[in-house]
Scaffold this motif. Structure first.
Motif, short mmCIF file in Angstrom:
data_model
loop_
_atom_site.label_atom_id
_atom_site.label_comp_id
_atom_site.label_asym_id
_atom_site.label_seq_id
_atom_site.Cartn_x
_atom_site.Cartn_y
_atom_site.Cartn_z
N TYR A 16 45.27 36.05 41.05
CA TYR A 16 44.62 37.14 40.33
C TYR A 16 44.48 36.86 38.84
O TYR A 16 43.84 37.62 38.12
N SER A 252 38.53 39.81 34.86
CA SER A 252 38.91 39.69 36.27
C SER A 252 38.71 41.04 36.96
O SER A 252 39.35 42.04 36.60
N SER A 255 41.33 43.99 42.08
CA SER A 255 41.39 43.87 43.54
C SER A 255 42.34 44.95 44.08
O SER A 255 43.52 44.96 43.71
N ALA A 268 37.13 47.75 44.97
CA ALA A 268 36.91 46.85 43.84
C ALA A 268 35.58 47.17 43.16
O ALA A 268 34.64 47.64 43.81
#
Length: 406
Positions: A16, A252, A255, A268
Motif C-alpha cells: 500500500y 495512493s 483500498s 475505493a
C-alpha cells in the motif's frame, strides 16, 4: 515461522506504500571489483510504471506489528491479520540473495512501530548499515523514517540510504486526527523539516559534507480515505513542496479493508482520480502552474475525470489560444495541451533558425490530436468551429489519446 511465509506476509503488507521510486539516486561503481549492487554497468535495469513507480526494488516491511491503530491501515493494532517480523539479518540476506538473482536493484524498507519510534528506526538503520558497511552493497536503499525518532537516528539513516520518506498520509490535520488519532501532523512535519535542514546543510557544504540522502525525501498522500477535495489535496501538496523541498509526492488510492471502521468509505475511489492528481502534480513541478491556475482546472474542487487538468485549464482560458508556436514565450507553450517539456525545448531551439510548420511539430513528437486545437503555425490555424469549448471538450473526451499524461 518459515522465511518464505514471512516474506509473503510482509511483502503483501508493504504494497500500500507507493513512495518507492528510485529516481535521483547517484551512480556508484563497483570498480575495481569490490562491492555489489552497482547502479552502473551491465546487468542493471531500471523499470518504471507509467506513473513513476519503480518495479525493481525489494519492497517489504521489517514487521507488520504496530503500536498504532490508524483506521485506514491494514496493519493497525486492532486488525486480526497474520503478523510476522524479520530479523535484521534476514532482511540483509534476502536483499543480497534477490540481487544476486538479478530480481532487484535495491531495497525499500518500512515498518510498523514496535516498542517505540527510536527502537524501530534503529532496526531500519541497522539493516542499511549492515548492507553498506559489511557487504559493500552499492544498490539503492530507501528507508521509511519514523516521525518521532531522534534526530541522531535520522541523520544515521541519511548516511546509508539514498532516499528517506516520511508519510504524511492524509491531506488535513482534521482527517489525521479523525482517522489516526495517535499520530500528529506536527511530529510528521517536524521530521520532514529535520530532513530538509540536513539536505540544506549538505548542499551548502558541498562535496566536503558527509553524504546525506542524496535522492532527497518524499512522502505519500492517501486519496479517498476522507472527504478531502482534490483542491485541498493539491493545496497540501503545494505547501509540502515549498516548505520541505520534497523530491516528489506519491498519491495512493485508498483500498477498503476488511472489518473497517464505519468512518471509512466502503469502496475505493476511481483510479483515474489518482492519475489526475499525478497529472496536476506534474503541472506544478514541471510546467510552472501555480496553485491558483490549478484551481481553474478543478471546478467545485474536483479534477475532471474525463479530461486531463492541463486541457481543463486550456478550455477555461480559451481567450489565450491559439498560441503561435513561433513567437509564444515558454511559459505559454507549457500551457498547451499535447506539448510536453521536451517538445517545447525542441520548439524553442528550432525556431531560432527557421519558422516552424505543422509537420515540424509532428516530427518533434507533439501530440497533435490535442495540440492542434490550441496552436497555430506558419501553415496552420484551427478553424472557428474548433474554438468552441463545449464542442471541443466532447471531442477530446472521445479521443482515445486522452489517457496519455500530456
Amino acid at each position: 515461522m518459515e522465511l518464505e511465509t514471512k516474506l509473503a506476509i510482509l511483502a503483501d503488507a508493504a504494497k500500500y506504500d507507493a513512495s518507492c521510486a528510485s529516481s535521483g539516486a547517484p551512480k556508484r561503481s563497483a570498480a575495481p571489483g569490490k562491492g555489489m549492487g552497482s547502479t552502473t554497468g551491465m546487468g542493471i535495469c531500471h523499470s518504471y510504471t507509467p506513473d513513476g513507480r519503480c518495479v525493481s526494488l525489494l519492497k517489504i516491511l521489517l514487521t507488520n506489528f504496530c503500536l498504532y491503530d490508524c483506521l485506514y491501515c491494514i496493519n493497525r493494532r486492532s486488525s486480526d491479520i497474520p503478523r510476522a517480523r524479520f530479523s535484521v539479518q534476514e532482511v540483509v540476506d534476502l536483499t543480497l540473495s534477490f540481487y544476486r538473482r538479478n530480481y532487484i536493484e535495491g531495497l525499500f524498507l518500512s515498518s510498523g512501530i514496535i516498542r517505540n519510534a527510536d527502537y524501530t528506526m534503529e532496526q531500519l538503520v541497522l539493516v542499511a548499515r549492515t548492507l553498506r558497511e559489511e557487504h559493500e552493497f552499492r544498490g539503492y536503499i530507501h528507508l521509511k523514517t519514523i516521525p518521532e525518532a531522534s534526530p541522531e537516528l535520522v541523520e544515521a539513516a541519511g548516511r546509508y540510504a539514498d532516499r528517506l520518506s516520511v508519510n504524511i498520509e492524509l491531506p488535513t490535520r482534521e482527517a489525521l486526527t479523525t482517522l489516526a488519532p495517535e499520530k500528529s501532523d506536527v511530529s510528521i512535519k517536524r521530521a520532514m523539516g529535520e530532513i530538509r535542514l540536513k539536505l540544506d546543510e549538505k548542499a551548502e557544504a558541498g562535496a566536503k559534507a558527509p553524504k546525506f540522502s542524496p535522492a532527497g525525501q518524499s512522502t505519500q498522500l492517501i486519496v479517498g480515505a476522507d472527504d478531502s477535495s482534490d483542491a485541498s489535496i493539491m493545496e497540501t501538496a503545494d505547501t509540502l513542496y515549498r516548505s520541505y523541498k520534497l523530491r516528489r509526492i506519491y498519491y495512493s488510492a485508498f483500498s477498503p479493508i476488511q472489518r473497517a471502521s464505519v468512518r471509512l468509505p466502503n469502496r475505493a475511489p476511481p483510479l483515474m482520480r489518482e492519475h489526475r492528481l499525478y497529472q496536476a502534480d506534474w503541472l506544478m513541478r514541471y510546467y510552472d502552474f501555480s496553485l491558483s491556475e490549478l484551481s481553474q482546472a478543478m471546478p467545485g474542487g474536483k479534477l475532471d475525470l474525463n479530461v486531463d487538468p492541463k486541457t481543463t485549464w486550456a478550455l477555461a482560458n480559451r481567450d489565450q489560444f491559439p498560441v503561435d508556436v513561433n513567437t509564444a514565450e515558454r511559459h505559454m507553450l507549457l500551457r498547451v495541451p499535447g506539448l510536453g517539456v521536451r517538445v517545447i525545448d525542441r520548439i524553442i531551439s528550432s525556431r531560432r533558425h527557421r519558422r516552424l510548420r505543422y509537420q515540424d511539430l509532428k516530427t518533434m513528437g507533439a501530440t497533435l490530436k490535442r495540440a492542434r486545437h490550441f496552436i497555430c503555425t506558419v501553415d496552420y490555424r484551427p478553424s472557428q468551429g474548433e474554438r468552441d469549448s463545449d464542442g471541443l471538450r466532447r471531442a477530446l473526451i472521445s479521443n482515445p489519446q486522452q489517457q496519455s499524461l500530456f
